[in-house]
Design a protein around this motif. Sequence first.
Motif, PDB file in Angstrom:
ATOM      1  N   TRP A 155      -0.764  12.921  -4.643  1.00 53.61           N
ATOM      2  CA  TRP A 155       0.171  12.834  -3.528  1.00 53.61           C
ATOM      3  C   TRP A 155       0.487  11.379  -3.157  1.00 53.61           C
ATOM      4  O   TRP A 155       1.625  11.046  -2.814  1.00 53.61           O
ATOM      5  CB  TRP A 155      -0.380  13.564  -2.311  1.00 53.61           C
ATOM      6  N   ALA A 156      -0.523  10.510  -3.208  1.00 50.76           N
ATOM      7  CA  ALA A 156      -0.295   9.108  -2.834  1.00 50.76           C
ATOM      8  C   ALA A 156       0.802   8.487  -3.691  1.00 50.76           C
ATOM      9  O   ALA A 156       1.702   7.803  -3.182  1.00 50.76           O
ATOM     10  CB  ALA A 156      -1.597   8.312  -2.972  1.00 50.76           C
ATOM     11  N   MET A 157       0.759   8.730  -5.010  1.00 43.73           N
ATOM     12  CA  MET A 157       1.784   8.186  -5.897  1.00 43.73           C
ATOM     13  C   MET A 157       3.130   8.856  -5.651  1.00 43.73           C
ATOM     14  O   MET A 157       4.182   8.201  -5.605  1.00 43.73           O
ATOM     15  CB  MET A 157       1.363   8.382  -7.354  1.00 43.73           C
ATOM     16  N   ILE A 180       8.833   8.700  -3.006  1.00 45.95           N
ATOM     17  CA  ILE A 180       9.804   9.250  -2.063  1.00 45.95           C
ATOM     18  C   ILE A 180      10.182   8.203  -1.019  1.00 45.95           C
ATOM     19  O   ILE A 180      11.352   7.869  -0.834  1.00 45.95           O
ATOM     20  CB  ILE A 180       9.215  10.485  -1.344  1.00 45.95           C
ATOM     21  N   LEU A 181       9.161   7.699  -0.325  1.00 48.11           N
ATOM     22  CA  LEU A 181       9.368   6.725   0.745  1.00 48.11           C
ATOM     23  C   LEU A 181       8.160   5.798   0.776  1.00 48.11           C
ATOM     24  O   LEU A 181       7.112   6.169   1.283  1.00 48.11           O
ATOM     25  CB  LEU A 181       9.523   7.429   2.099  1.00 48.11           C
ATOM     26  N   PRO A 182       8.264   4.587   0.226  1.00 49.47           N
ATOM     27  CA  PRO A 182       7.122   3.668   0.184  1.00 49.47           C
ATOM     28  C   PRO A 182       6.566   3.425   1.582  1.00 49.47           C
ATOM     29  O   PRO A 182       7.316   3.318   2.560  1.00 49.47           O
ATOM     30  CB  PRO A 182       7.721   2.386  -0.419  1.00 49.47           C
ATOM     31  N   ASN A 196      -4.748   2.118  -5.212  1.00 47.52           N
ATOM     32  CA  ASN A 196      -3.784   1.467  -6.108  1.00 47.52           C
ATOM     33  C   ASN A 196      -3.738   2.157  -7.469  1.00 47.52           C
ATOM     34  O   ASN A 196      -2.674   2.277  -8.088  1.00 47.52           O
ATOM     35  CB  ASN A 196      -4.137  -0.012  -6.283  1.00 47.52           C
ATOM     36  N   TYR A 197      -4.910   2.597  -7.914  1.00 47.83           N
ATOM     37  CA  TYR A 197      -4.982   3.302  -9.199  1.00 47.83           C
ATOM     38  C   TYR A 197      -4.149   4.582  -9.160  1.00 47.83           C
ATOM     39  O   TYR A 197      -3.417   4.901 -10.102  1.00 47.83           O
ATOM     40  CB  TYR A 197      -6.447   3.623  -9.498  1.00 47.83           C
ATOM     41  N   GLU A 198      -4.247   5.301  -8.032  1.00 50.52           N
ATOM     42  CA  GLU A 198      -3.443   6.515  -7.876  1.00 50.52           C
ATOM     43  C   GLU A 198      -1.960   6.183  -7.771  1.00 50.52           C
ATOM     44  O   GLU A 198      -1.114   6.865  -8.352  1.00 50.52           O
ATOM     45  CB  GLU A 198      -3.890   7.271  -6.623  1.00 50.52           C
ATOM     46  N   LEU A 199      -1.648   5.114  -6.997  1.00 47.39           N
ATOM     47  CA  LEU A 199      -0.243   4.743  -6.808  1.00 47.39           C
ATOM     48  C   LEU A 199       0.409   4.338  -8.127  1.00 47.39           C
ATOM     49  O   LEU A 199       1.606   4.573  -8.337  1.00 47.39           O
ATOM     50  CB  LEU A 199      -0.137   3.590  -5.809  1.00 47.39           C
TER      51      LEU A 199
END
Length: 518
Positions: free
Chosen positions: A132-134, A139-141, A248-251
Amino acid sequence: MIINRLTMHNFGVYAGTNIFEFTQKKPIVLIGGMNGRGKTTFLEAILLSLYGANSIAHKESKYNSYNQYLRSYVNKSHWSQNSFIELEFVLNESTNDTYVVRREWDALSKITKEKISVQQNGTYSEFLTKNWAMFVENILPSALSSFYFFDGEKIAELAVAKTDDQMNQSIRSMLGITIMDVLKNDLGRSIKRVRQKGADDEFSAKLDGLREERDQAISELKKIDETIILVTEKVETVQEALEQLHKNYELQGGAVLEQRQELMQKRAEIRTEIIQNSEFLIGMAATELPMALVRDLISQIKLQAEDEHNDFIMQQALEQMDAYLSDFAVDHPDSIGASQEFVDFVRKQTKEDAAPRIYDMSDHALFQMNELVESALQQSVEHTKTLFSDKKALKRQLEEVDSYLTLDINEKEPAAIYNQIKIKEAELVEVQVELNKLQQDRSLVNAVVISKTAEYNRGVESYLQKVELQDDADRMLKYSNMALRIVDAYTIELQKRKTGTLGTTITKCYKKLANKKI
């Protein structure tokens, strides 16, 4: 993005379950209310639902740890100590894709763990839940969220964060402990002045040695405590850095890369199901299903065949009646005329009413025709509808998996972050080992402090028994040492009593604030 509903359960000042539904599909929503009524909490619930630890509200808060931030929003007035927030929104009005994000946590254990789940169009999505984080960053940073969700009356912080020493001093002042510290320092200076004036006998020198040993042990304990504070802060810093690296890894799509093989397998399974579905549909088309197009005609054929069958049964019955009539004529020759006329009449009527023989079906064929018309055709139609519905759902799943697999991910960036995570994990282990070693050392030194303090106290008691009351210097030493012991004991009791009173008072204040009606 159009928000449909926000649900807050025991979140901040919102005790119980509170559901806010937005029925107007307007691009701007204004939330108003008096100060302290939960407007900022409402806004932070939306940001927390979408971004979690990456929320601007969390980053600008006074909490260094995301777990502490979550715990701070648990409404303490409810026995369950459980909170959740749930946000439902429509991402694209043209496709009408609806998402529901739910985050849940509690304050029962020392370590607060957040549980997140995501639904897409009413169906739980394991992929979106894990990534979901990525997904929301695409969608909207989060960096742009303040342009879309903002507090119009945001108040600046009233005071900057204090250091640990300042905070400790503030607490001690509030409890009245600093007054005791001043008194102890004054008594200590008084004792030193008396020593300098001649109270330096052998016993006094021994007592001074015991005091120095005690003070040295206390000083060593203080140094270890200061080191523990520094190492604890280092542990927290490494944990925060490690947590941010995981985010960050997920993003950067690291979790997606780990799931790529699983997604490929899922894609193959879905394609296999689609092929099997198509084969089933072909099989249905090769059996009785096409007859559903001429169901009325088949029903007419069934009725015609039944009439033919009934006529056939009637012919057999007449033949049997002829045989019975012959037997009847032997026993009743006088009545044979009327009986023969009746049989002829029935034969004539049967011939006139008989349907034309077109299909001439057997009993088994007529049974199959009845089965076809009454149930088989309808079952085939319903089964075909189900297959088409399943095929549509499978194609939608395939498109979703394909969209995940086609995400543009630079594999080098997640790999680099993954290496940093491993380095930080190793660093965290080293720091935790160091902290454990310091805590063990502290236990040993604390035992020495207790032992030296007890030995010093016994020496003071012996000294006080031997000094001459007529000697002013000795008398001053006696009462000064007695006063120091009393101050030590009084300080401990004062801390116990005032800390308990302060805790009870603060708890009552928070309960009143928490139960205050919005």
